[in-house]
Design an enzyme around this catalytic site. Structure first.
Site, PDB file in Angstrom:
ATOM      1  CB  SER A  11      -0.911   0.011   1.226  1.00 57.96           C
ATOM      2  OG  SER A  11      -1.622  -1.197   1.328  1.00 57.96           O
TER       3      SER A  11
HETATM    4  N1  SAH Z   1      -0.360  -5.064   3.945  1.00 62.20           N
HETATM    5  C1  SAH Z   1       0.332  -5.405   2.736  1.00 62.20           C
HETATM    6  C2  SAH Z   1      -0.459  -5.030   1.494  1.00 62.20           C
HETATM    7  C3  SAH Z   1      -1.059  -6.237   0.936  1.00 62.20           C
HETATM    8  S1  SAH Z   1      -2.050  -6.137  -0.490  1.00 62.20           S
HETATM    9  C4  SAH Z   1       1.729  -4.831   2.695  1.00 62.20           C
HETATM   10  O1  SAH Z   1       2.074  -4.053   3.587  1.00 62.20           O
HETATM   11  O2  SAH Z   1       2.491  -5.184   1.791  1.00 62.20           O
HETATM   12  C5  SAH Z   1      -3.358  -7.214  -0.018  1.00 62.20           C
HETATM   13  C6  SAH Z   1      -2.974  -8.623   0.328  1.00 62.20           C
HETATM   14  O3  SAH Z   1      -4.166  -9.285   0.738  1.00 62.20           O
HETATM   15  C7  SAH Z   1      -2.405  -9.427  -0.816  1.00 62.20           C
HETATM   16  O4  SAH Z   1      -1.154  -9.949  -0.446  1.00 62.20           O
HETATM   17  C8  SAH Z   1      -3.436 -10.544  -1.034  1.00 62.20           C
HETATM   18  O5  SAH Z   1      -2.875 -11.771  -1.444  1.00 62.20           O
HETATM   19  C9  SAH Z   1      -4.071 -10.648   0.340  1.00 62.20           C
HETATM   20  N2  SAH Z   1      -5.421 -11.241   0.375  1.00 62.20           N
HETATM   21  C10 SAH Z   1      -6.409 -11.126  -0.539  1.00 62.20           C
HETATM   22  N3  SAH Z   1      -7.501 -11.820  -0.154  1.00 62.20           N
HETATM   23  C11 SAH Z   1      -7.194 -12.389   1.060  1.00 62.20           C
HETATM   24  C12 SAH Z   1      -7.903 -13.224   1.981  1.00 62.20           C
HETATM   25  N4  SAH Z   1      -9.146 -13.666   1.743  1.00 62.20           N
HETATM   26  N5  SAH Z   1      -7.264 -13.615   3.109  1.00 62.20           N
HETATM   27  C13 SAH Z   1      -5.999 -13.207   3.375  1.00 62.20           C
HETATM   28  N6  SAH Z   1      -5.274 -12.424   2.541  1.00 62.20           N
HETATM   29  C14 SAH Z   1      -5.859 -12.009   1.392  1.00 62.20           C
END
Ligand code: SAH
Length: 207
Positions: free
Chosen positions: A60
């Protein structure tokens, strides 16, 4: 390395846009974002945007991370649940604010990568779980704070159930158009919802 880029990001993107919480600013100043992006993106790791981390996912934008953390008002007594570990960047920042962080990632490769990265960097109070965030993680519930980094179309019931009395949950909710929503559970268990601002996160997927 990257000290100047980081200071400039804190000053222009965070303080310049109204982030005031000294704890959040300090936690973000102490977290090396360049360690969480792909090799080829290191030079732009402090840019004012989300960046791709592979598997169609993104780390993000710094401002949105700071904004959510400021609203959550996390303290050292809190066990925090994060949905969507991704690169592990936000989990690393959370670990500096909270007592303990439980973070769930659904993509196996991202889970492994983030787990190794956080271990190698020496973070001790983060538990990375491979699983489906819609179910939360009952074992360590209730959580005083819950933060979602991927957008479900509706607020997952299991997560509201796992929120402690007096707890706060922040999440992007929606499909193509999303709002950042704050959910608070008061001491009697009553739920309050507030829409904060329009946002765009990657969708939360189902297993
Ligand atoms: N907080 C992260 C940003 C991640 S982007 C950072 O600091 O890098 C969102 C993430 O959510 C992705 O890695 C994606 O694979 C995950 N995601 C999507 N659906 C999900 C679910 N149902 N359960 C857990 N993770 C999920």
């Amino acid at each position: 390395m990257f000290q100047d880029e980081k200071s400039k990001m804190i000053k222009d993107q965070l303080i310049g846009r109204g982030i005031k919480d000294a704890k959040v600013l300090k936690a973000m100043s102490s977290t090396p974002r360049e360690e969480f992006v792909r090799e080829r993106d290191k030079l732009v790791s402090y840019a004012d945007t989300p960046l791709s981390i592979g598997w169609g996912q993104t780390i993000s934008q710094p401002y949105i991370v700071a904004y959510m953390l400021e609203i959550l008002d996390i303290s050292k007594e809190h066990v925090v649940l994060e949905i969507g570990t991704g690169s592990g960047y936000e989990a690393a920042i959370l670990s500096r604010l909270a007592k303990e962080v439980v973070t769930i990632e659904i993509v196996e490769d991202l889970y492994k990568e983030a787990k190794n990265r956080l271990e190698n960097m020496g973070y001790k109070n983060i538990e990375v779980i491979k699983g489906d965030g819609y179910r939360g993680y009952e074992k360590k519930a209730p959580y005083y704070r819950i933060i979602l980094s991927a957008a479900p179309t509706d607020i997952p019931e299991a997560l509201v159930d796992q929120l402690a009395l007096g707890g706060k949950l922040i999440a992007p909710i929606g499909g193509l158009f999303q709002d950042l929503v704050l959910i608070e559970k008061d001491e009697s268990g009553k739920i309050f919802k507030e829409r904060l601002l329009p946002v765009r996160f990657v969708p939360m997927v189902r297993e």
